[in-house]
Scaffold this active site. Structure first.
Site, PDB file in Angstrom:
ATOM      1  N   GLU A  61       0.867  -7.579   5.184  1.00 27.59           N
ATOM      2  CA  GLU A  61       1.571  -6.461   4.524  1.00 27.59           C
ATOM      3  C   GLU A  61       2.016  -5.375   5.497  1.00 27.59           C
ATOM      4  O   GLU A  61       3.181  -4.963   5.458  1.00 27.59           O
ATOM      5  CB  GLU A  61       0.702  -5.855   3.408  1.00 27.59           C
ATOM      6  CG  GLU A  61       0.264  -6.863   2.350  1.00 27.59           C
ATOM      7  CD  GLU A  61      -1.074  -7.509   2.665  1.00 27.59           C
ATOM      8  OE1 GLU A  61      -1.304  -7.850   3.836  1.00 27.59           O
ATOM      9  OE2 GLU A  61      -1.887  -7.682   1.756  1.00 27.59           O
ATOM     10  N   CYS A  84      -5.975  -6.421   0.807  1.00 30.90           N
ATOM     11  CA  CYS A  84      -7.392  -6.083   1.019  1.00 30.90           C
ATOM     12  C   CYS A  84      -7.660  -4.603   0.800  1.00 30.90           C
ATOM     13  O   CYS A  84      -6.782  -3.754   0.896  1.00 30.90           O
ATOM     14  CB  CYS A  84      -7.827  -6.519   2.413  1.00 30.90           C
ATOM     15  SG  CYS A  84      -7.049  -5.600   3.744  1.00 30.90           S
ATOM     16  N   CYS A  93      -4.985  -2.873   3.489  1.00 33.19           N
ATOM     17  CA  CYS A  93      -3.567  -3.061   3.159  1.00 33.19           C
ATOM     18  C   CYS A  93      -3.176  -2.315   1.888  1.00 33.19           C
ATOM     19  O   CYS A  93      -2.032  -1.896   1.748  1.00 33.19           O
ATOM     20  CB  CYS A  93      -3.257  -4.546   3.004  1.00 33.19           C
ATOM     21  SG  CYS A  93      -3.405  -5.418   4.572  1.00 33.19           S
ATOM     22  N   TRP A 178      -2.535 -48.149  17.635  1.00 30.93           N
ATOM     23  CA  TRP A 178      -2.060 -47.300  16.541  1.00 30.93           C
ATOM     24  C   TRP A 178      -1.203 -48.084  15.559  1.00 30.93           C
ATOM     25  O   TRP A 178      -0.366 -48.896  15.962  1.00 30.93           O
ATOM     26  CB  TRP A 178      -1.229 -46.160  17.108  1.00 30.93           C
ATOM     27  CG  TRP A 178      -2.085 -45.017  17.552  1.00 30.93           C
ATOM     28  CD1 TRP A 178      -2.781 -44.917  18.712  1.00 30.93           C
ATOM     29  CD2 TRP A 178      -2.340 -43.831  16.821  1.00 30.93           C
ATOM     30  NE1 TRP A 178      -3.457 -43.732  18.738  1.00 30.93           N
ATOM     31  CE2 TRP A 178      -3.205 -43.045  17.602  1.00 30.93           C
ATOM     32  CE3 TRP A 178      -1.920 -43.353  15.566  1.00 30.93           C
ATOM     33  CZ2 TRP A 178      -3.667 -41.794  17.183  1.00 30.93           C
ATOM     34  CZ3 TRP A 178      -2.375 -42.104  15.163  1.00 30.93           C
ATOM     35  CH2 TRP A 178      -3.242 -41.346  15.960  1.00 30.93           C
ATOM     36  N   LEU A 212     -10.554 -36.888  20.190  1.00 28.03           N
ATOM     37  CA  LEU A 212     -10.562 -35.941  19.067  1.00 28.03           C
ATOM     38  C   LEU A 212     -10.232 -34.509  19.474  1.00 28.03           C
ATOM     39  O   LEU A 212     -10.874 -33.562  19.017  1.00 28.03           O
ATOM     40  CB  LEU A 212     -11.904 -36.001  18.305  1.00 28.03           C
ATOM     41  CG  LEU A 212     -12.308 -37.354  17.743  1.00 28.03           C
ATOM     42  CD1 LEU A 212     -13.576 -37.203  16.890  1.00 28.03           C
ATOM     43  CD2 LEU A 212     -11.204 -37.971  16.886  1.00 28.03           C
TER      44      LEU A 212
HETATM   45  C1  AOF Z   1      -4.658  -9.022   3.384  1.00 29.25           C
HETATM   46  N1  AOF Z   1      -3.602  -9.404   4.139  1.00 29.25           N
HETATM   47  O1  AOF Z   1      -2.682 -10.643   5.743  1.00 29.25           O
HETATM   48  C2  AOF Z   1      -4.945 -11.004   5.246  1.00 29.25           C
HETATM   49  C3  AOF Z   1      -6.041 -10.634   4.397  1.00 29.25           C
HETATM   50  O2  AOF Z   1     -11.378  -9.815   9.392  1.00 29.25           O
HETATM   51  P1  AOF Z   1     -10.369  -8.873   8.796  1.00 29.25           P
HETATM   52  O3  AOF Z   1     -10.782  -7.449   8.833  1.00 29.25           O
HETATM   53  O4  AOF Z   1      -8.981  -9.113   9.347  1.00 29.25           O
HETATM   54  O5  AOF Z   1     -10.317  -9.205   7.239  1.00 29.25           O
HETATM   55  C4  AOF Z   1     -10.210 -10.527   6.850  1.00 29.25           C
HETATM   56  C5  AOF Z   1     -10.242 -10.620   5.351  1.00 29.25           C
HETATM   57  O6  AOF Z   1      -9.119  -9.942   4.791  1.00 29.25           O
HETATM   58  C6  AOF Z   1     -10.110 -12.075   4.928  1.00 29.25           C
HETATM   59  O7  AOF Z   1     -11.360 -12.690   4.741  1.00 29.25           O
HETATM   60  C7  AOF Z   1      -9.353 -11.962   3.620  1.00 29.25           C
HETATM   61  O8  AOF Z   1     -10.246 -11.634   2.567  1.00 29.25           O
HETATM   62  C8  AOF Z   1      -8.443 -10.775   3.879  1.00 29.25           C
HETATM   63  N2  AOF Z   1      -7.214 -11.259   4.519  1.00 29.25           N
HETATM   64  N3  AOF Z   1      -5.843  -9.668   3.485  1.00 29.25           N
HETATM   65  O9  AOF Z   1      -4.554  -8.063   2.613  1.00 29.25           O
HETATM   66  C9  AOF Z   1      -3.687 -10.363   5.062  1.00 29.25           C
HETATM   67  N4  AOF Z   1      -5.083 -11.944   6.217  1.00 29.25           N
HETATM   68 ZN    ZN Z   2      -5.239  -6.590   4.526  1.00 26.99          ZN
END
Ligand code: AOF
Ligand code: ZN
Length: 377
Positions: A61, A84, A93, A178, A212
């Site tokens: 965001e 978040c 965000c 393969w 791997l």
């Molecule tokens: C959002 N936008 O683009 C993402 C989110 O480790 P941090 O602080 O970066 O937080 C990670 C957590 O935030 C992740 O587990 C998920 O819940 C959320 N990710 N949230 O608003 C984003 N990548």
């Molecule tokens: Zn966020």
């Protein structure tokens, strides 16, 4: 329908699908965090786009909002995951969306992470119109291991098998050549790049001596851990998977190699265990397949890509722990005596067995790739 019960507008659906495409820019770089994309739309026109490109970097965001600048005021923001609310590696965000003065936020799916969740409610409290649940299934599919990790004790498991038209993994002579073409191989390396771990059975190590590792165009942020389902600790100390393992004293940043054994095998031969450990193996002794998978999750493995062979495929299907089955079918017939991919899977009956939903199907060169869903994330 969205989860609020409102019918979904086709334009909203299309912009959310765009967020899912944008999210792919972080492929292999965001784990254990999800892939997320965001789009800012003003008067029907896209004025900002963004993605979460790498673990620890800005969330989607703020990237899209920065791109939009002042045009974000009064705009609609589309995002593939609920914004978040937590102060994590970056500021919340939801605060950024409120500060930017957006009018409406359309969210594909709620965030299962209790630390970050609750964004939809906070945005509504700030007077922003919020809609949740547009293209929700596709959004959950994109980050299936992340969603699954919040309610399961084991990793999300993808069983990938390359087969002939007659469903065989190899010919009667068990040649290790393969079956599939270069396009399929490239796709497998792309899949590996977004997996926390890659696994095979000990039989495959003995027959093919695989590396791997990820050797495609796209390198992951963290090299996947390599896992061998090795009940009787049969992996040779001089196998390539151990020769290239990060163990005590290794200088190069090589991925770890875990041998998953069952109790009994190992007590029998402590000397062998010591040799394997000296060769770089990280040995896990588990009481059952389920316990072994839990041990992998406890070591931070949320997604496990299993690449065969027939014994491991059979054991995982029998234990009902396969979440996605990915079949790469090559245009060849191997005929009598060939080793069928499902020869060790439990028997089922035509009239009662489940018809597996197809999540994705496409051609790769002359091969056909199909992704079947066995569970939901
Ligand atoms: C959002 N936008 O683009 C993402 C989110 O480790 P941090 O602080 O970066 O937080 C990670 C957590 O935030 C992740 O587990 C998920 O819940 C959320 N990710 N949230 O608003 C984003 N990548
Ligand atoms: Zn966020």
């Amino acid at each position: 329908m969205s989860s609020s019960g409102r019918p979904v507008d086709e334009r909203d659906r299309a912009f959310i699908r765009r967020t899912l495409d944008l999210a792919l820019a972080g492929w292999g770089q965001t784990a254990p965090n999800p892939l997320v994309g965001a789009v800012v739309v003003r008067d029907g026109v896209v004025v900002g786009e963004g993605a979460h490109l790498r673990h620890g970097d800005l969330h989607a965001e703020p990237v899209a909002l920065a791109h939009a600048g002042e045009r974000a005021r009064g705009a609609t923001v589309y995002v593939s995951l609920e914004p978040c609310t937590h102060l994590g590696k970056t500021p919340p965000c939801t605060d950024a969306l409120i500060a930017a003065g957006v009018a409406r936020v359309v969210i594909a799916t709620a965030d299962p992470n209790p630390r970050a969740a609750g964004g939809a409610g906070r945005l509504r409290d700030a007077g922003i119109e919020v809609m949740v649940g547009v293209e929700e299934a596709a959004a959950r599919e994109l980050n299936a291991p992340f969603f699954f990790a919040h309610h399961s004790a084991r990793p999300w498991i993808t069983l990938k098998l390359a087969v002939s038209i007659d469903g065989a993994l190899t010919d009667a002579r068990r040649s290790s050549a393969w079956l599939t073409g270069p396009e399929s191989r490239a796709e497998v390396h792309r899949m590996r790049a977004n997996s926390d771990a890659i696994a095979v059975g000990a039989g495959t190590v003995l027959a093919d001596d695989p590396l791997l590792t990820v050797r495609g165009a796209l390198q992951p942020r963290v090299a996947p851990v390599r896992v061998v389902f090795d009940a009787r600790l049969e992996t040779p100390p001089d196998s390539r998977i151990l020769q290239t393992a990060a163990g005590p004293g290794t200088v190069m940043p090589a991925p770890r190699t875990i041998l998953l054994a069952t109790r009994g095998a190992s007590d029998a031969d402590a000397a062998r265990r010591a040799v394997l450990e000296r060769a770089g193996a990280d040995i896990i002794i588990a009481d059952s397949l389920a316990a072994g998978l839990t041990a992998l999750k406890e070591r931070g493995i949320q997604s496990l890509l299993v690449e065969g062979g027939a014994a491991v495929a059979g054991a995982l299907l029998e234990a009902a722990v396969v979440d996605r089955l990915v079949i790469f079918q090559a245009p060849i017939v191997l005929g009598q005596g060939a080793i069928n991919a499902f020869s060790r899977a439990p028997a089922s009956q035509v009239t009662t067995t489940a018809r597996l939903p197809v999540v994705e199907r496409r051609t790769l060169g002359d091969d056909l790739m199909t992704v079947y869903a066995l569970t939901d994330p």
